[in-house]
Design an enzyme around this catalytic site. Sequence first.
Site, PDB file in Angstrom:
ATOM      1  N   CYS A  55      15.267  33.734  44.983  1.00 42.86           N
ATOM      2  CA  CYS A  55      16.375  34.132  44.096  1.00 42.86           C
ATOM      3  C   CYS A  55      15.851  34.590  42.743  1.00 42.86           C
ATOM      4  CB  CYS A  55      17.341  32.959  43.883  1.00 42.86           C
ATOM      5  SG  CYS A  55      18.100  32.403  45.397  1.00 42.86           S
ATOM      6  N   ARG A 138      22.606  35.333  51.285  1.00 47.55           N
ATOM      7  CA  ARG A 138      22.415  36.495  50.391  1.00 47.55           C
ATOM      8  C   ARG A 138      23.325  37.622  50.876  1.00 47.55           C
ATOM      9  NH1 ARG A 138      17.932  34.792  47.643  1.00 47.55           N
ATOM     10  NH2 ARG A 138      16.726  33.308  48.854  1.00 47.55           N
TER      11      ARG A 138
HETATM   12  C1  BEZ Z   1      14.803  30.798  47.466  1.00 47.44           C
HETATM   13  O1  BEZ Z   1      13.587  30.737  47.319  1.00 47.44           O
HETATM   14  O2  BEZ Z   1      15.506  31.485  46.737  1.00 47.44           O
HETATM   15  C2  BEZ Z   1      15.412  30.014  48.571  1.00 47.44           C
HETATM   16  C3  BEZ Z   1      14.719  29.889  49.745  1.00 47.44           C
HETATM   17  C4  BEZ Z   1      15.295  29.146  50.783  1.00 47.44           C
HETATM   18  C5  BEZ Z   1      16.543  28.560  50.601  1.00 47.44           C
HETATM   19  C6  BEZ Z   1      17.230  28.745  49.427  1.00 47.44           C
HETATM   20  C7  BEZ Z   1      16.678  29.470  48.395  1.00 47.44           C
END
Ligand code: BEZ
Length: 238
Positions: A55, A138
Amino acid sequence: MENILKQEAVSMPRIGENAPSFKAITTQGIINFPGDYKGSWVILFSHPADFTPVCTSEFMTFAHLESKFEKANCKLVGLSVDGLYSHIAWLRTIKEKIEYNGMKDIEVKFPLIEDITMEVAKKYGMIQPGESNTKAVRAVFFVDTKGIIRAIIYYPLSLGRNFDELYRALIAMQAADAFSIATPADWQPGNDVIIPTAGSCGVAKERMELKGDLKCYDWFFCTKKISKEDIENTILKK
Ligand code: BEZ
């Protein structure tokens, strides 16, 4: 049966429909969506959680590209099911501490919605329990100047979005509106575009006989050239 009845109804907005409306608290104050954005395209996107690496890479990229999207009359609105103070702390950390992929000192100026109650996320089908009950996937909603959903892309939690594709899709939809054309696989501005399929035997015949700027692979599949400059001069703000 009981289980089915207990399951919460989850709405999934659809292409061609009005974007579901909501009022929300964001890092830039309260917004009324999509009413506040009439006349602009909007990319409304969700992300799973603040202070997570994928993110963070996405937020920095969105913020870095914000002026490019703005030139295409498109505003950005983010959402996660975290609270406002978490959002503020995360965005401050990004600006003050994170240097990534050549980007640093990145200030996120577009609104990030707090959605602890998941009200908006549920309205938009951003909670997909097979992936997570507690985090939004997402999701990317392209909403046009009239508040109509024009395209939707969903990615899983582990997959960062491709921003070239988000921008390409936006420009392709705007070009389709402006020039009454469609765009073929992997289209980029400057590539040939597809003209509407012949709707009568007469037009089909004419198409096959026509020379000039039309190129017909068969009666139902004709393309023409629109230069990159024409596309950009029509779509992009000066
Ligand atoms: C992230 O790195 O943004 C992420 C990865 C897995 C689950 C939720 C967020």
